[in-house]
Design an enzyme around this catalytic site. Structure first.
Site, PDB file in Angstrom:
ATOM      1  N   HIS A  79       0.632  -1.042  -0.073  1.00 51.70           N
ATOM      2  CA  HIS A  79       0.485  -0.072  -0.341  1.00 51.70           C
ATOM      3  C   HIS A  79       1.098   1.698  -0.258  1.00 51.70           C
ATOM      4  O   HIS A  79       1.593   1.190   0.225  1.00 51.70           O
ATOM      5  CB  HIS A  79      -1.329  -0.157   1.112  1.00 51.70           C
ATOM      6  CG  HIS A  79      -0.121   0.359   2.149  1.00 51.70           C
ATOM      7  ND1 HIS A  79       0.750  -0.674   3.140  1.00 51.70           N
ATOM      8  CD2 HIS A  79       0.198   1.047   3.179  1.00 51.70           C
ATOM      9  CE1 HIS A  79       0.954  -0.427   3.909  1.00 51.70           C
ATOM     10  NE2 HIS A  79       0.590   0.742   4.235  1.00 51.70           N
ATOM     11  N   ASP A  82       0.955   4.255   2.246  1.00 53.22           N
ATOM     12  CA  ASP A  82       0.271   5.518   3.285  1.00 53.22           C
ATOM     13  C   ASP A  82      -0.792   6.545   2.943  1.00 53.22           C
ATOM     14  O   ASP A  82      -0.870   7.558   2.695  1.00 53.22           O
ATOM     15  CB  ASP A  82       1.310   6.022   4.113  1.00 53.22           C
ATOM     16  CG  ASP A  82       1.632   4.835   4.931  1.00 53.22           C
ATOM     17  OD1 ASP A  82       1.376   3.828   5.055  1.00 53.22           O
ATOM     18  OD2 ASP A  82       3.469   5.859   5.370  1.00 53.22           O
ATOM     19  N   HIS A 105       5.053   0.091   0.448  1.00 52.14           N
ATOM     20  CA  HIS A 105       5.346  -0.845   0.775  1.00 52.14           C
ATOM     21  C   HIS A 105       4.155  -2.107   1.772  1.00 52.14           C
ATOM     22  O   HIS A 105       3.297  -1.701   1.249  1.00 52.14           O
ATOM     23  CB  HIS A 105       6.336   0.792   2.549  1.00 52.14           C
ATOM     24  CG  HIS A 105       4.908   0.635   2.834  1.00 52.14           C
ATOM     25  ND1 HIS A 105       4.393   1.532   2.602  1.00 52.14           N
ATOM     26  CD2 HIS A 105       4.156   0.587   4.380  1.00 52.14           C
ATOM     27  CE1 HIS A 105       3.693   2.807   3.927  1.00 52.14           C
ATOM     28  NE2 HIS A 105       3.989   1.365   4.745  1.00 52.14           N
ATOM     29  N   ARG A 116       6.399   6.400  14.004  1.00 53.35           N
ATOM     30  CA  ARG A 116       5.652   6.872  13.042  1.00 53.35           C
ATOM     31  C   ARG A 116       5.528   7.916  12.988  1.00 53.35           C
ATOM     32  O   ARG A 116       4.890   8.963  13.173  1.00 53.35           O
ATOM     33  CB  ARG A 116       4.882   5.711  12.124  1.00 53.35           C
ATOM     34  CG  ARG A 116       4.937   6.523  10.701  1.00 53.35           C
ATOM     35  CD  ARG A 116       4.286   5.603   9.667  1.00 53.35           C
ATOM     36  NE  ARG A 116       2.928   5.951   9.314  1.00 53.35           N
ATOM     37  CZ  ARG A 116       2.225   5.278   8.991  1.00 53.35           C
ATOM     38  NH1 ARG A 116       1.879   4.402   8.648  1.00 53.35           N
ATOM     39  NH2 ARG A 116       0.479   5.716   9.131  1.00 53.35           N
TER      40      ARG A 116
HETATM   41  C1  SIN Z   1       2.882   0.134   7.191  1.00 53.58           C
HETATM   42  O1  SIN Z   1       2.039  -0.863   6.721  1.00 53.58           O
HETATM   43  O2  SIN Z   1       2.643   1.467   6.889  1.00 53.58           O
HETATM   44  C2  SIN Z   1       4.053  -0.552   9.079  1.00 53.58           C
HETATM   45  C3  SIN Z   1       5.476  -0.721   7.920  1.00 53.58           C
HETATM   46  C4  SIN Z   1       5.299  -1.950   8.997  1.00 53.58           C
HETATM   47  O3  SIN Z   1       5.067  -1.879  10.370  1.00 53.58           O
HETATM   48  O4  SIN Z   1       6.936  -2.105   9.007  1.00 53.58           O
END
Ligand code: SIN
Length: 317
Positions: free
Chosen positions: A137, A139, A288, A303
């Protein structure tokens, strides 16, 4: 507001340092992963902050490699926010309906910090995504102006699993057959808002039964990067995606083809985390995903997200 105040603090700290210290801090090394995207940045200590030269070098490396990794950091939430401010104005963590701050009150955690975690306190999740696999996806692409990038810092990790993969959407676009490129240039897709990337229904949403009515932003399938000027595939998330103007069958066929193409191993790089790793990705040209992990173990990541703008497509790019 918060973002500007914190960025000002970074500037003042830098000014207070001696010339020798600043020179020492200027040396950074950029080590490409050797895969389709990603580079490790060596020679920075985020506790000490970044110099202007380091920031410029990192911005340029970010544009070239799409994903940057900095290992072995020991930073507080406040230092994570200060570092992130070098790359733009920060979003506040999404409100509770997106569960990025879980259901647990965290007055000590700066409002810019989203928590990605499977940990529960008294039965309540402290963050988003749990321990499930997160599908490929971009973000928050269900927003009209999705973040331009995300910065993820590892605090606690399971012994196995939870690796994060990235895919280069410039390379995916540029390697499409010419007829497919001509077909998709100018088309848009719906980026569904109802599901998390782990496939769970967000609070306040109903299960989508007709993709033509899925909630979420409409964005061009091909996105022009406002800084590099290059075009990239911009797919967002597969579930409940739909290309308006096509029949559902045509849309499914086209999206299946584009998704299968975009996440081939030749476009990807996967990162196995260690505590203290910080990874930042350009949300405009890299997608990602994350591997699942054992839910009896703890994984806590903090994050930040950098404010972005409305995706657009320029045929001239
Ligand atoms: C995400 O998908 O934004 C998180 C990625 C992760 O937890 O490594």
């Amino acid at each position: 507001m918060f973002g500007n105040w914190r960025c000002w603090t970074v500037y003042r700290r830098m000014k207070a340092e001696s010339h020798e210290e600043a020179l020492e801090k200027m040396k950074i090394e950029i080590v490409p992963t050797g895969d389709a995207l990603g580079a490790e940045i060596r020679g920075v200590d985020l506790k000490r902050g970044l110099t202007e030269e380091q920031t410029t070098a990192m911005k340029s490396a970010w544009q070239e490699h799409l994903v940057l990794l900095i290992r072995g950091q020991q930073i507080s939430d406040r230092e994570l926010v200060e570092f992130s401010c070098h790359f733009g104005v920060l979003e506040l963590a999404p409100a509770n309906e997106f569960t990025f701050r879980g259901n647990v009150d965290m007055p000590e955690t700066p409002p810019e910090i989203s928590v990605i975690s499977n940990v529960k306190v008294e039965g309540q999740p402290i963050g988003a995504l749990g321990s499930l696999e997160a599908d490929w996806h971009t973000d928050m692409s269900f927003m009209d102006e999705p973040p331009l990038g995300s910065i993820l810092y590892a605090l606690e990790l399971p012994t196995e699993g939870g690796d994060t993969g990235f895919s280069n959407m410039y390379a995916a676009y540029e390697s499409l057959p010419q007829d497919v490129r001509l077909r998709i240039d100018g088309l848009v897709a719906i980026h569904d808002n109802s599901l998390t990337s782990a496939g769970t229904l967000r609070k306040g949403f109903e299960q989508v039964t007709d993709v033509t009515k899925a909630p979420g932003a409409r964005h061009p399938l091909v996105r022009t990067h406002p800084e590099s000027g290059r075009n990239a595939l911009f797919l967002g998330r597969r579930t409940n995606s739909y290309v308006p103007g096509l029949s559902v069958e045509e849309s499914e066929e086209l999206l299946d083809f584009l998704w299968a193409h975009a996440v081939q191993p030749r476009f990807t790089w996967h990162h196995k985390w260690a505590i203290g790793d910080l990874v930042m990705w350009d949300n405009r040209c890299a997608m990602h995903r994350r591997d699942p992990f054992d839910d009896t173990e703890r994984r806590i990541m903090h994050r930040t997200q950098i404010r972005g703008d409305r995706p657009y497509y320029s045929a001239a790019a």
